[in-house]
Design an enzyme around this catalytic site. Sequence first.
Site, short mmCIF file in Angstrom:
data_model
loop_
_atom_site.label_atom_id
_atom_site.label_comp_id
_atom_site.label_asym_id
_atom_site.label_seq_id
_atom_site.Cartn_x
_atom_site.Cartn_y
_atom_site.Cartn_z
N HIS A 157 10.93 81.10 112.42
CA HIS A 157 12.21 81.64 112.89
C HIS A 157 12.30 81.64 114.42
O HIS A 157 13.37 81.43 114.98
CB HIS A 157 12.46 83.04 112.31
CG HIS A 157 11.85 84.17 113.06
ND1 HIS A 157 10.52 84.51 112.95
CD2 HIS A 157 12.39 85.05 113.93
CE1 HIS A 157 10.28 85.55 113.71
NE2 HIS A 157 11.39 85.90 114.33
N LEU A 172 9.58 92.77 118.56
CA LEU A 172 10.12 92.03 117.41
C LEU A 172 8.95 91.31 116.74
O LEU A 172 7.85 91.23 117.30
CB LEU A 172 11.18 91.03 117.87
CG LEU A 172 12.42 91.65 118.53
CD1 LEU A 172 13.30 90.56 119.12
CD2 LEU A 172 13.20 92.50 117.53
N SER A 173 9.19 90.76 115.56
CA SER A 173 8.07 90.12 114.86
C SER A 173 7.49 88.99 115.70
O SER A 173 6.28 88.77 115.69
CB SER A 173 8.49 89.61 113.48
OG SER A 173 9.61 88.76 113.56
N GLU A 174 8.33 88.26 116.45
CA GLU A 174 7.83 87.26 117.39
C GLU A 174 8.69 87.17 118.63
O GLU A 174 9.91 87.33 118.56
CB GLU A 174 7.75 85.86 116.76
CG GLU A 174 6.41 85.50 116.17
CD GLU A 174 6.27 85.97 114.74
OE1 GLU A 174 5.13 85.99 114.23
OE2 GLU A 174 7.29 86.34 114.14
N THR A 175 8.02 86.91 119.74
CA THR A 175 8.66 86.52 121.00
C THR A 175 8.15 85.13 121.34
O THR A 175 6.94 84.88 121.30
CB THR A 175 8.35 87.51 122.13
OG1 THR A 175 8.88 88.79 121.79
CG2 THR A 175 8.95 87.05 123.44
#
Length: 287
Positions: free
Chosen positions: A81, A44-47
């Site tokens: 986010h 995902l874009s961030e973890t």
Amino acid sequence: MEISVYIMDAFTNSPFKGNPAAVCPLLQELNDDLYQKIAAEMNLSETAFITMINPTDTFTSGSRFHLRWFTPTTEVDLCGHATLASAAVLFQHKNNVNPTVGFETRSGALAVTKKKEGYIMDFPLNPPTKEDHSDFKDIIKATVGNHPVEEVFFSRHTKKLMIRLPDSCERSVLTSLKVDPVALLNSESSGRVRGLIVTMKGSPDCKPGFDFCSRYFAPWAGVPEDPVCGSAHTVLGSYWSKILGKKKMHAYQCSSRGGELELEVRDDGRINIAGEAITVLQGVIRL
């Protein structure tokens, strides 16, 4: 080892919209290589990884935590986010008893306050400076092609370049942009740009009305397009507040998933970013 993981859709109250982030509350620190491998696996874009500051705290009782964010390829300095998603995990799944939780991060102290619907994040404001179009002509061409450009601004602190489209453009111009991440990487390889914002004035009088709209691309960090980017709005909020003469704004990031943000630029050089978050997956990573 078993690690709890939650996937939260942030800046939305509907599943499969907004921006998904994986959140791992950890009872102990892991090594950086393992953080990166988990983030790559989540893809995902961030973890986000949450750990305790005070060893006597729990995720229910604690009010301050360490927080780190990783894209599939690198650690980042600021992510909105995934911070929202992390707070939502603490409040929704860990039943945190505090009205506000604080996070120690690479961007300093951040705070998230629970409200009736959603959460308010206390973030730094990152004012951009105006730039000459010609200094970024290759990356502008790779992003918007032959569409006209109103202004170009750059945030040196965040390394985010912002391209504003003219007010005469329809929103469909922004939503229909086909931005090739490889072309972006090839157009700017010096390291001075790490994220690319395209924005335009909204129509606040329409229903639903938005003061401005945007999209965000960060292939330099392994994220071709970030569906809804809180950190980009630390730049956008500063810019549009001055242009519109407003402290409070309603913003929309018009990626294919879409997401809404409520912004309030404060007099102390910070910005409140508010939004909702919803759980779409809960599981366990086994190592």
